[in-house]
Design an enzyme around this catalytic site. Structure first.
Site, PDB file in Angstrom:
ATOM      1  N   LYS A  87       2.201  -3.251   7.164  1.00  0.00           N
ATOM      2  CA  LYS A  87       2.282  -3.494   5.720  1.00  0.00           C
ATOM      3  C   LYS A  87       3.734  -3.417   5.214  1.00  0.00           C
ATOM      4  CE  LYS A  87      -1.961  -4.261   4.120  1.00  0.00           C
ATOM      5  NZ  LYS A  87      -2.334  -5.370   3.214  1.00  0.00           N
ATOM      6  N   GLU A 115       0.271   3.601   1.861  1.00  0.00           N
ATOM      7  CA  GLU A 115       0.424   4.019   3.267  1.00  0.00           C
ATOM      8  C   GLU A 115       1.853   3.785   3.759  1.00  0.00           C
ATOM      9  OE1 GLU A 115      -1.452   5.274   6.121  1.00  0.00           O
ATOM     10  OE2 GLU A 115      -2.491   6.153   4.421  1.00  0.00           O
ATOM     11  N   THR A 160       0.806  -1.237   0.000  1.00  0.00           N
ATOM     12  CA  THR A 160       0.000   0.000   0.000  1.00  0.00           C
ATOM     13  C   THR A 160       0.831   1.274   0.000  1.00  0.00           C
ATOM     14  OG1 THR A 160      -1.406   1.341   1.463  1.00  0.00           O
ATOM     15  CG2 THR A 160      -0.168  -0.396   2.517  1.00  0.00           C
ATOM     16  N   TYR A 197      -0.960   0.290  10.955  1.00  0.00           N
ATOM     17  CA  TYR A 197      -1.302  -0.379   9.690  1.00  0.00           C
ATOM     18  C   TYR A 197      -0.143  -0.247   8.692  1.00  0.00           C
ATOM     19  CZ  TYR A 197      -3.443  -0.854   5.044  1.00  0.00           C
ATOM     20  OH  TYR A 197      -3.714  -1.205   3.739  1.00  0.00           O
TER      21      TYR A 197
HETATM   22  P1  NAP Z   1     -11.398  -4.430   2.736  1.00  0.00           P
HETATM   23  O1  NAP Z   1     -12.593  -4.098   1.915  1.00  0.00           O
HETATM   24  O2  NAP Z   1     -11.270  -3.900   4.106  1.00  0.00           O
HETATM   25  O3  NAP Z   1     -11.317  -6.037   2.798  1.00  0.00           O
HETATM   26  C1  NAP Z   1     -10.442  -6.700   3.663  1.00  0.00           C
HETATM   27  C2  NAP Z   1     -10.724  -8.184   3.603  1.00  0.00           C
HETATM   28  O4  NAP Z   1      -9.843  -8.846   4.525  1.00  0.00           O
HETATM   29  C3  NAP Z   1     -12.145  -8.567   4.017  1.00  0.00           C
HETATM   30  O5  NAP Z   1     -12.558  -9.677   3.249  1.00  0.00           O
HETATM   31  C4  NAP Z   1     -11.963  -8.979   5.474  1.00  0.00           C
HETATM   32  O6  NAP Z   1     -12.959  -9.869   5.935  1.00  0.00           O
HETATM   33  C5  NAP Z   1     -10.629  -9.687   5.352  1.00  0.00           C
HETATM   34  N1  NAP Z   1      -9.943  -9.865   6.631  1.00  0.00           N
HETATM   35  C6  NAP Z   1      -9.619  -8.917   7.552  1.00  0.00           C
HETATM   36  N2  NAP Z   1      -8.958  -9.470   8.572  1.00  0.00           N
HETATM   37  C7  NAP Z   1      -8.859 -10.788   8.294  1.00  0.00           C
HETATM   38  C8  NAP Z   1      -8.307 -11.888   8.978  1.00  0.00           C
HETATM   39  N3  NAP Z   1      -7.701 -11.760  10.162  1.00  0.00           N
HETATM   40  N4  NAP Z   1      -8.378 -13.110   8.405  1.00  0.00           N
HETATM   41  C9  NAP Z   1      -9.012 -13.278   7.216  1.00  0.00           C
HETATM   42  N5  NAP Z   1      -9.566 -12.275   6.531  1.00  0.00           N
HETATM   43  C10 NAP Z   1      -9.485 -11.044   7.077  1.00  0.00           C
HETATM   44  O7  NAP Z   1     -10.070  -4.030   1.961  1.00  0.00           O
HETATM   45  P2  NAP Z   1      -9.843  -3.733   0.400  1.00  0.00           P
HETATM   46  O8  NAP Z   1     -10.065  -2.285   0.162  1.00  0.00           O
HETATM   47  O9  NAP Z   1     -10.563  -4.744  -0.401  1.00  0.00           O
HETATM   48  O10 NAP Z   1      -8.261  -3.958   0.305  1.00  0.00           O
HETATM   49  C11 NAP Z   1      -7.731  -5.243  -0.015  1.00  0.00           C
HETATM   50  C12 NAP Z   1      -6.286  -5.284   0.428  1.00  0.00           C
HETATM   51  O11 NAP Z   1      -5.545  -4.271  -0.221  1.00  0.00           O
HETATM   52  C13 NAP Z   1      -6.056  -5.068   1.910  1.00  0.00           C
HETATM   53  O12 NAP Z   1      -4.947  -5.858   2.299  1.00  0.00           O
HETATM   54  C14 NAP Z   1      -5.695  -3.590   2.022  1.00  0.00           C
HETATM   55  O13 NAP Z   1      -4.910  -3.375   3.161  1.00  0.00           O
HETATM   56  C15 NAP Z   1      -4.921  -3.412   0.732  1.00  0.00           C
HETATM   57  N6  NAP Z   1      -4.957  -2.057   0.145  1.00  0.00           N
HETATM   58  C16 NAP Z   1      -6.139  -1.446  -0.087  1.00  0.00           C
HETATM   59  C17 NAP Z   1      -6.156  -0.201  -0.713  1.00  0.00           C
HETATM   60  C18 NAP Z   1      -7.441   0.522  -1.006  1.00  0.00           C
HETATM   61  O14 NAP Z   1      -7.385   1.732  -1.268  1.00  0.00           O
HETATM   62  N7  NAP Z   1      -8.579  -0.158  -1.030  1.00  0.00           N
HETATM   63  C19 NAP Z   1      -4.941   0.391  -1.109  1.00  0.00           C
HETATM   64  C20 NAP Z   1      -3.748  -0.290  -0.867  1.00  0.00           C
HETATM   65  C21 NAP Z   1      -3.770  -1.535  -0.266  1.00  0.00           C
HETATM   66  P3  NAP Z   1     -14.390  -9.338   6.492  1.00  0.00           P
HETATM   67  O15 NAP Z   1     -15.206  -9.024   5.282  1.00  0.00           O
HETATM   68  O16 NAP Z   1     -14.872 -10.488   7.271  1.00  0.00           O
HETATM   69  O17 NAP Z   1     -14.096  -8.118   7.327  1.00  0.00           O
HETATM   70  O1  G4F Z   2     -10.492   6.829   3.377  1.00  0.00           O
HETATM   71  P1  G4F Z   2      -9.429   6.748   4.395  1.00  0.00           P
HETATM   72  O2  G4F Z   2      -9.777   6.139   5.709  1.00  0.00           O
HETATM   73  O3  G4F Z   2      -8.222   5.992   3.693  1.00  0.00           O
HETATM   74  P2  G4F Z   2      -6.657   5.917   4.016  1.00  0.00           P
HETATM   75  O4  G4F Z   2      -6.372   6.227   5.426  1.00  0.00           O
HETATM   76  O5  G4F Z   2      -5.960   6.735   2.979  1.00  0.00           O
HETATM   77  O6  G4F Z   2      -6.381   4.366   3.794  1.00  0.00           O
HETATM   78  C1  G4F Z   2      -6.910   3.668   2.676  1.00  0.00           C
HETATM   79  O7  G4F Z   2      -5.990   3.755   1.605  1.00  0.00           O
HETATM   80  C2  G4F Z   2      -4.725   3.117   1.851  1.00  0.00           C
HETATM   81  C3  G4F Z   2      -3.866   3.329   0.593  1.00  0.00           C
HETATM   82  O8  G4F Z   2      -3.173   4.548   0.712  1.00  0.00           O
HETATM   83  C4  G4F Z   2      -4.965   1.644   2.118  1.00  0.00           C
HETATM   84  F1  G4F Z   2      -3.789   1.002   2.310  1.00  0.00           F
HETATM   85  C5  G4F Z   2      -5.838   1.496   3.341  1.00  0.00           C
HETATM   86  O9  G4F Z   2      -6.120   0.109   3.538  1.00  0.00           O
HETATM   87  C6  G4F Z   2      -7.161   2.220   3.102  1.00  0.00           C
HETATM   88  O10 G4F Z   2      -7.836   1.560   2.073  1.00  0.00           O
HETATM   89  O11 G4F Z   2      -8.852   8.210   4.692  1.00  0.00           O
HETATM   90  C7  G4F Z   2      -8.414   9.063   3.660  1.00  0.00           C
HETATM   91  C8  G4F Z   2      -8.127  10.435   4.232  1.00  0.00           C
HETATM   92  C9  G4F Z   2      -7.253  10.422   5.494  1.00  0.00           C
HETATM   93  O12 G4F Z   2      -6.290  11.441   5.386  1.00  0.00           O
HETATM   94  C10 G4F Z   2      -8.213  10.744   6.615  1.00  0.00           C
HETATM   95  O13 G4F Z   2      -7.612  11.423   7.712  1.00  0.00           O
HETATM   96  O14 G4F Z   2      -9.366  11.008   4.631  1.00  0.00           O
HETATM   97  C11 G4F Z   2      -9.197  11.625   5.890  1.00  0.00           C
HETATM   98  N1  G4F Z   2     -10.501  11.717   6.555  1.00  0.00           N
HETATM   99  C12 G4F Z   2     -11.110  12.885   6.910  1.00  0.00           C
HETATM  100  N2  G4F Z   2     -12.258  12.618   7.548  1.00  0.00           N
HETATM  101  C13 G4F Z   2     -11.259  10.697   6.965  1.00  0.00           C
HETATM  102  C14 G4F Z   2     -12.375  11.267   7.606  1.00  0.00           C
HETATM  103  N3  G4F Z   2     -11.114   9.352   6.840  1.00  0.00           N
HETATM  104  C15 G4F Z   2     -12.100   8.559   7.350  1.00  0.00           C
HETATM  105  N4  G4F Z   2     -11.978   7.217   7.209  1.00  0.00           N
HETATM  106  N5  G4F Z   2     -13.196   9.080   8.001  1.00  0.00           N
HETATM  107  C16 G4F Z   2     -13.383  10.435   8.151  1.00  0.00           C
HETATM  108  O15 G4F Z   2     -14.360  10.881   8.729  1.00  0.00           O
END
Ligand code: NAP
Ligand code: G4F
Length: 407
Positions: A161, A135, A133, A157
């Site tokens: 990662k 992050e 990620t 987190y």
């Molecule tokens: P998400 O919607 O939060 O999905 C996470 C998945 O992991 C869900 O199926 C969750 O199950 C499962 N999980 C969590 N803890 C677990 C555990 N202990 N054992 C087995 N399964 C578990 O995340 P996503 O947005 O699809 O992201 C997928 C991956 O990419 C994650 O690793 C995230 O950190 C990474 N990532 C995401 C982004 C982004 O912007 N979306 C960017 C960079 C990297 P439940 O449904 O039961 O909760």
């Molecule tokens: O949507 P966010 O919670 O995503 P964040 O922290 O960027 O993380 C997501 O992207 C990562 C990739 O860069 C993944 F690895 C990670 O698993 C996840 O998918 O927050 C985005 C921004 C932050 O700066 C946060 O401080 O939005 C700001 N924010 C402002 N108000 C908020 C809020 N975020 C959340 N969740 N809720 C708020 O009310």
């Protein structure tokens, strides 16, 4: 024999899109889901087929990233050609509350899965994708961030990662596993978790437009993210594992926007022009103007038709009060309404202020680039949440109890 893939985190946003893609490509798809006290397979229910039927290619297995014996058994039973490790406690703010669990599932979970391959002697058979990620870049050392940018995580987190990233590199170098890291920047969609900022905004905008809630709260409006669409990003995961050589790749759009811009754009979708007043914790988002034709169309569910119509003509026809949905007053959000407030609860102890990625390597090596723009992403998310809000509105009008599901 069709190729087989194992997806951890299949019930999450990316797991669902990736499973769809791999099924389209002819794969047999196995997923790991967690046991929960209520149904948690909403995002993949449309892919489910009764396993008693013939030709079924989609299967679910119970499991958890914190349970090594379970992971070994599932890998042995499913005999995958490709493993996509998407499971994670993926919420940055929650990782400050549950740092040990986050490290266990996100860092050690990755190690457990890689060790399973070694224990089972599958190092040369299986290709492995690790969900790394942006992050990890945290307090960024350069703009834009690329594969060579040093990491500086700013949350439990991010730190977990970073371990997942390096253990993946180490198992590649030590044991010759075809293991790749996708360093993905934020990617969103209509099935994004409701507590990430984009989905929180689009849900609130839709519900405010329908009159189901008056306002909502956010934290830092000024952080900047490189937001793409999850559908584009799972394609990159798949392509990484089709390369002859494994590698580590930044996947991003190369453009960034602030949370504030996302808010403005999302309200704009339903015809609400917002202005910000005040500063710091006292800042609020106030309705400045309402484009009644557009607002009314969003409420009715005719937004697509409205957008297809000539904007100028629609505006001329849409004098205030001339739209059926709004004849008795100005609708639920007249100019001057405060629809957004700040709550310090949503600020993080250490913030990642600004992320933007350079995806050149992925483009040059396997032709990947984002196809869905920021505006298209916001439009799709708002449109989908409007459908959900209209459904809630209808149910509540018919006397059914509708839950709000707010954080
Ligand atoms: P998400 O919607 O939060 O999905 C996470 C998945 O992991 C869900 O199926 C969750 O199950 C499962 N999980 C969590 N803890 C677990 C555990 N202990 N054992 C087995 N399964 C578990 O995340 P996503 O947005 O699809 O992201 C997928 C991956 O990419 C994650 O690793 C995230 O950190 C990474 N990532 C995401 C982004 C982004 O912007 N979306 C960017 C960079 C990297 P439940 O449904 O039961 O909760
Ligand atoms: O949507 P966010 O919670 O995503 P964040 O922290 O960027 O993380 C997501 O992207 C990562 C990739 O860069 C993944 F690895 C990670 O698993 C996840 O998918 O927050 C985005 C921004 C932050 O700066 C946060 O401080 O939005 C700001 N924010 C402002 N108000 C908020 C809020 N975020 C959340 N969740 N809720 C708020 O009310």
């Amino acid at each position: 024999m069709p190729r087989a893939a194992l997806i951890t985190g299949i019930t999450g946003q990316d797991g669902a899109y990736l499973a769809e893609l791999l099924l389209q490509q002819g794969y047999t798809v196995h997923g790991i889901k967690r046991r929960a006290s209520s149904f948690n397979t909403d995002r993949v229910d449309h892919l489910y087929a009764d396993p008693h039927q013939e030709g079924v290619r989609f299967f679910m297995n119970y499991g958890d990233m914190t349970d090594a014996t379970n992971l070994i058994r599932v890998v042995q039973e499913t005999q995958p050609d490709e493993i996509y490790n998407l499971a994670a406690q993926s919420h940055v703010q929650v990782s400050f509350e549950t740092p040990e669990y986050t490290a266990n599932s996100d860092a050690l979970g990755t190690l457990r899965l890689l060790e399973a391959l070694r224990i089972l002697g599958m190092e040369r058979k299986v290709r492995f994708y690790q969900a790394s990620t942006s992050e990890m870049f945290g307090l960024v050392r350069e703009m834009p961030q690329r594969e060579t940018t040093p990491f500086y995580p700013r949350s439990p987190y991010g730190a977990a990662k970073v371990y997942g990233y390096w253990i993946t590199v180490n198992y590649r170098e030590a044991y010759g596993i075809h293991a790749s890291n996708g360093i993905l920047f934020n990617h969103e969609s209509p099935i994004r978790g409701e507590t990430f900022v984009t989905r929180k905004i689009t849900r609130a905008v839709a519900r405010i437009a329908l009159g189901l809630q008056e306002s909502f709260y956010l934290g830092n409006l000024d952080s900047r993210r490189d937001w793409g669409h999850a559908r584009d990003y799972v394609r990159a995961m798949y392509l990484m594992l089709q390369q002859d050589e494994p590698g580590d790749y930044v996947i991003a759009t190369g453009r960034q926007h602030s949370v504030r811009e996302f808010v403005l754009r999302a309200f704009g979708e339903v015809g609400i022009k917002l202005r910000f007043e005040g500063e710091g914790l006292e800042e609020v988002g106030v309705v400045d103007e309402v484009d009644l034709p557009r607002f009314s169309a969003a409420r009715r569910g005719d937004l697509a038709a409205e957008l297809a119509a000539d904007d100028g003509a629609a505006a001329a026809a849409g004098q205030a009060g001339s739209h059926p949905a709004l004849i008795d007053g100005e609708g639920p959000v007249p100019p001057g309404s405060v629809v957004l407030r700040i709550d310090p609860r949503y600020f993080r102890p250490t913030e990642v202020e600004s992320l933007v990625g350079d995806p050149t390597k992925a483009r040059e090596r396997f032709g990947w680039q984002a196809t869905i723009t920021f505006d298209e992403l916001v439009r799709e998310m708002v449109a989908d949440d409007l459908v959900a809000a209209r459904r809630d509105d209808l149910l509540s009008a018919k006397g059914f109890v509708v839950r709000e599901f707010r954080e």
